[in-house]
Scaffold this active site. Sequence first.
Site, PDB file in Angstrom:
ATOM      1  N   SER A 192       8.919  58.484  17.196  1.00 43.36           N
ATOM      2  CA  SER A 192       8.216  57.448  18.428  1.00 43.36           C
ATOM      3  C   SER A 192       8.140  58.166  19.609  1.00 43.36           C
ATOM      4  O   SER A 192       9.047  59.156  19.910  1.00 43.36           O
ATOM      5  CB  SER A 192       9.272  56.288  18.587  1.00 43.36           C
ATOM      6  OG  SER A 192       9.489  55.587  17.487  1.00 43.36           O
ATOM      7  N   GLN A 243      27.847  16.886   8.877  1.00 43.48           N
ATOM      8  CA  GLN A 243      26.709  17.255   7.771  1.00 43.48           C
ATOM      9  C   GLN A 243      25.805  18.276   8.640  1.00 43.48           C
ATOM     10  O   GLN A 243      25.366  19.108   8.191  1.00 43.48           O
ATOM     11  CB  GLN A 243      26.029  16.253   7.211  1.00 43.48           C
ATOM     12  CG  GLN A 243      25.176  16.930   6.040  1.00 43.48           C
ATOM     13  CD  GLN A 243      24.534  15.703   5.448  1.00 43.48           C
ATOM     14  OE1 GLN A 243      23.548  14.897   5.924  1.00 43.48           O
ATOM     15  NE2 GLN A 243      24.749  15.298   4.074  1.00 43.48           N
ATOM     16  N   GLY A 300      29.401  25.891  23.573  1.00 39.47           N
ATOM     17  CA  GLY A 300      29.427  26.627  24.721  1.00 39.47           C
ATOM     18  C   GLY A 300      30.229  27.682  24.437  1.00 39.47           C
ATOM     19  O   GLY A 300      30.050  28.939  25.146  1.00 39.47           O
ATOM     20  N   ARG A 325      37.405  23.761  14.976  1.00 44.77           N
ATOM     21  CA  ARG A 325      36.960  23.214  15.843  1.00 44.77           C
ATOM     22  C   ARG A 325      36.846  21.698  15.439  1.00 44.77           C
ATOM     23  O   ARG A 325      36.104  21.378  14.689  1.00 44.77           O
ATOM     24  CB  ARG A 325      35.777  23.802  16.441  1.00 44.77           C
ATOM     25  CG  ARG A 325      35.090  22.945  17.731  1.00 44.77           C
ATOM     26  CD  ARG A 325      35.715  22.951  18.877  1.00 44.77           C
ATOM     27  NE  ARG A 325      34.859  22.418  19.917  1.00 44.77           N
ATOM     28  CZ  ARG A 325      35.453  22.253  21.408  1.00 44.77           C
ATOM     29  NH1 ARG A 325      36.669  22.930  21.587  1.00 44.77           N
ATOM     30  NH2 ARG A 325      34.735  21.714  22.286  1.00 44.77           N
ATOM     31  N   GLU A 365      12.329  51.136  12.987  1.00 42.65           N
ATOM     32  CA  GLU A 365      11.866  51.465  11.807  1.00 42.65           C
ATOM     33  C   GLU A 365      10.875  50.758  11.173  1.00 42.65           C
ATOM     34  O   GLU A 365      10.920  50.170   9.820  1.00 42.65           O
ATOM     35  CB  GLU A 365      13.106  51.439  10.740  1.00 42.65           C
ATOM     36  CG  GLU A 365      14.195  52.629  11.353  1.00 42.65           C
ATOM     37  CD  GLU A 365      15.214  53.150  10.310  1.00 42.65           C
ATOM     38  OE1 GLU A 365      14.719  53.335   9.175  1.00 42.65           O
ATOM     39  OE2 GLU A 365      15.914  53.676  10.733  1.00 42.65           O
TER      40      GLU A 365
HETATM   41  C1  LIG Z   1      17.098  50.930  20.254  1.00 43.44           C
HETATM   42  C2  LIG Z   1      15.955  51.557  19.660  1.00 43.44           C
HETATM   43  C3  LIG Z   1      16.084  52.495  18.692  1.00 43.44           C
HETATM   44  C4  LIG Z   1      14.840  53.415  18.228  1.00 43.44           C
HETATM   45  N1  LIG Z   1      15.357  54.471  17.516  1.00 43.44           N
HETATM   46  C5  LIG Z   1      14.349  55.238  17.055  1.00 43.44           C
HETATM   47  C6  LIG Z   1      14.577  56.544  16.548  1.00 43.44           C
HETATM   48  O1  LIG Z   1      15.817  56.850  16.299  1.00 43.44           O
HETATM   49  N2  LIG Z   1      13.553  57.266  16.041  1.00 43.44           N
HETATM   50  C7  LIG Z   1      12.303  56.838  16.328  1.00 43.44           C
HETATM   51  O2  LIG Z   1      11.408  57.658  16.292  1.00 43.44           O
HETATM   52  N3  LIG Z   1      12.030  55.604  16.891  1.00 43.44           N
HETATM   53  C8  LIG Z   1      13.091  54.880  17.445  1.00 43.44           C
HETATM   54  N4  LIG Z   1      12.824  53.554  18.017  1.00 43.44           N
HETATM   55  C9  LIG Z   1      11.317  53.269  18.350  1.00 43.44           C
HETATM   56  C10 LIG Z   1      10.809  51.912  17.237  1.00 43.44           C
HETATM   57  O3  LIG Z   1      10.778  52.317  16.269  1.00 43.44           O
HETATM   58  C11 LIG Z   1       9.581  51.616  18.030  1.00 43.44           C
HETATM   59  O4  LIG Z   1      10.082  50.753  19.333  1.00 43.44           O
HETATM   60  C12 LIG Z   1       9.061  50.228  17.189  1.00 43.44           C
HETATM   61  O5  LIG Z   1       8.415  51.249  15.841  1.00 43.44           O
HETATM   62  C13 LIG Z   1       7.684  49.778  18.052  1.00 43.44           C
HETATM   63  O6  LIG Z   1       7.017  50.611  18.453  1.00 43.44           O
HETATM   64  P1  LIG Z   1       6.674  50.431  20.088  1.00 43.44           P
HETATM   65  O7  LIG Z   1       7.979  49.998  20.757  1.00 43.44           O
HETATM   66  O8  LIG Z   1       5.758  51.411  20.545  1.00 43.44           O
HETATM   67  O9  LIG Z   1       5.895  49.098  20.187  1.00 43.44           O
HETATM   68  P2  LIG Z   1       4.318  48.856  19.819  1.00 43.44           P
HETATM   69  O10 LIG Z   1       3.804  49.537  19.001  1.00 43.44           O
HETATM   70  O11 LIG Z   1       3.744  49.126  21.279  1.00 43.44           O
HETATM   71  O12 LIG Z   1       4.163  47.550  19.336  1.00 43.44           O
HETATM   72  C14 LIG Z   1       4.120  46.290  20.597  1.00 43.44           C
HETATM   73  C15 LIG Z   1       3.834  44.947  19.673  1.00 43.44           C
HETATM   74  O13 LIG Z   1       2.789  44.883  18.973  1.00 43.44           O
HETATM   75  C16 LIG Z   1       3.042  44.678  17.462  1.00 43.44           C
HETATM   76  N5  LIG Z   1       1.775  45.589  16.960  1.00 43.44           N
HETATM   77  C17 LIG Z   1       1.453  46.956  17.189  1.00 43.44           C
HETATM   78  N6  LIG Z   1       0.698  47.104  16.401  1.00 43.44           N
HETATM   79  C18 LIG Z   1       0.092  46.058  15.405  1.00 43.44           C
HETATM   80  C19 LIG Z   1      -0.676  45.862  14.373  1.00 43.44           C
HETATM   81  N7  LIG Z   1      -1.486  46.918  13.895  1.00 43.44           N
HETATM   82  N8  LIG Z   1      -0.807  44.590  13.943  1.00 43.44           N
HETATM   83  C20 LIG Z   1       0.015  43.723  14.265  1.00 43.44           C
HETATM   84  N9  LIG Z   1       0.780  43.937  15.345  1.00 43.44           N
HETATM   85  C21 LIG Z   1       1.110  45.110  16.060  1.00 43.44           C
HETATM   86  C22 LIG Z   1       4.363  45.333  17.344  1.00 43.44           C
HETATM   87  O14 LIG Z   1       4.797  44.563  16.092  1.00 43.44           O
HETATM   88  C23 LIG Z   1       4.926  44.828  18.502  1.00 43.44           C
HETATM   89  O15 LIG Z   1       5.328  43.420  18.491  1.00 43.44           O
HETATM   90  C24 LIG Z   1      14.008  52.734  18.506  1.00 43.44           C
HETATM   91  C25 LIG Z   1      13.655  51.757  19.484  1.00 43.44           C
HETATM   92  C26 LIG Z   1      14.586  51.213  19.858  1.00 43.44           C
HETATM   93  C27 LIG Z   1      14.345  49.890  21.009  1.00 43.44           C
END
Ligand SMILES: Cc1cc2nc3c(=O)[nH]c(=O)nc-3n(C[C@H](O)[C@H](O)[C@H](O)COP(=O)(O)OP(=O)(O)OC[C@H]3O[C@@H](n4cnc5c(N)ncnc54)[C@H](O)[C@@H]3O)c2cc1C
Length: 382
Positions: free
Chosen positions: A126, A280, A341, A269, A364
């Site tokens: 990423s 239920q 709470g 609780r 991922e």
């Molecule tokens: C705590 C943490 C640990 C991480 N660890 C790693 C790591 O070890 N290595 C690594 O490489 N990455 C890592 N990541 C990155 C992570 O894989 C990405 O954040 C993730 O893939 C989403 O990419 P983005 O944040 O750029 O969101 P964006 O790609 O900008 O997406 C934003 C939103 O748009 C949606 N979206 C985007 N494109 C589409 C599409 N074509 N169709 C429909 N919806 C879409 C997404 O689902 C999301 O809801 C980590 C992230 C976090 C927060």
Amino acid sequence: MNFTPTEDQLAVQRTAHEFAQNEVLPKAAEIDREHRHPAELVKRMAELGFLGIAVPDQYGGAGLDNVSYALAMEEISRACASTGVIMSVNNSLVCDPIYRFGTEQQKQEWLAPLASGKLLGCFALSEPEAGSDAAAQKTVAEKQSDGSWVINGTKNWITNGPVADACVLFTMNDKSLGHKGITAFILPMKTKGVRTGPPDDKLGIRGSKSSQIYLDEVRLPADAVLGEVGGGFRVAMSTLDGGRIGIAAQALGIARAALEDALAYAQQRRTMGKPIIQHQAISFKLADMATEIDAARLLIHRAAWLKDNKLPYGKEAAMAKLFASDVANRAAREAIQIFGGNGYVTEFPVERHFRDAKITEIYEGTSEIQRLVIAGYLAKGG
Ligand SMILES: Cc1cc2nc3c(=O)[nH]c(=O)nc-3n(C[C@H](O)[C@H](O)[C@H](O)COP(=O)(O)OP(=O)(O)OC[C@H]3O[C@@H](n4cnc5c(N)ncnc54)[C@H](O)[C@@H]3O)c2cc1C
């Protein structure tokens, strides 16, 4: 169809359960509160063979299978989701691609110490502008006349980044080729020009250190390429297929923690003259949680079993992650409701499960991306 775990799988589950209950769970709240990388637990996981579970023993791994990996991930994440993801990244995102794509020399040099836990790995795909759109890599690798490479760019959110010794790194070496211009490398984190940013301040999994990685004129030799030049996208996507089994199992562990904590609470609780489990409205929540958790586990074990049997498993791994992460979030939300709470304050563990569960729908591949993957298989008739 056989749902009986083997003796080896049961032994891994037992060991992971005892380790998780006795050594991980007592520290989970403190790890979360202090945002602390649990170095001593990582060391113990190395001793127990949990950092390279499915890697053959000739390369320093435990020589087990992916079902065992899923079982161990569930147990450890049930106690502490931060510890779970540290384990998952090293197993799925670092050892697995080096085992599948590495040269014999790379396996001896990197896989053996990573799988045995002497070293810890990270996976850097990423970027600030390449998350879901992973092919939009802006980190550039330029080939030099002597065959070596010079790399410049920034990676984002890299789990284990601040504490890793080695990195499976993805770069663009020929933008004109699109995703076929992506190349993977094994990067020693101590290489000149590699710097990590401050750890991300996160909603959950606060014991897992993630950060940006800055690459400034980083020089790597020709033999640092993992797989083929231009083959990096395949390395990344096939690695994430396997990684999704690990994250699904992490989500399952969090969901189980939510259920077990809520069940215990609902039995003691009392309101209106009886334990709340006898209302239920509460017992049905628990019944739904238990049912969904079982269904998630079956999806995960199917994907792991397919991988172990060298059968296609990309769709099944995406389904497992999509479903298990949804279950984890729902279970954690309902657990807070059952605690009332007490669910909203840090004195009890369910607010941590709620915060930890969210990430399983994001990294991922977000849940939207899992649906894209599954729909892609459906469209192809798979
Ligand atoms: C705590 C943490 C640990 C991480 N660890 C790693 C790591 O070890 N290595 C690594 O490489 N990455 C890592 N990541 C990155 C992570 O894989 C990405 O954040 C993730 O893939 C989403 O990419 P983005 O944040 O750029 O969101 P964006 O790609 O900008 O997406 C934003 C939103 O748009 C949606 N979206 C985007 N494109 C589409 C599409 N074509 N169709 C429909 N919806 C879409 C997404 O689902 C999301 O809801 C980590 C992230 C976090 C927060």
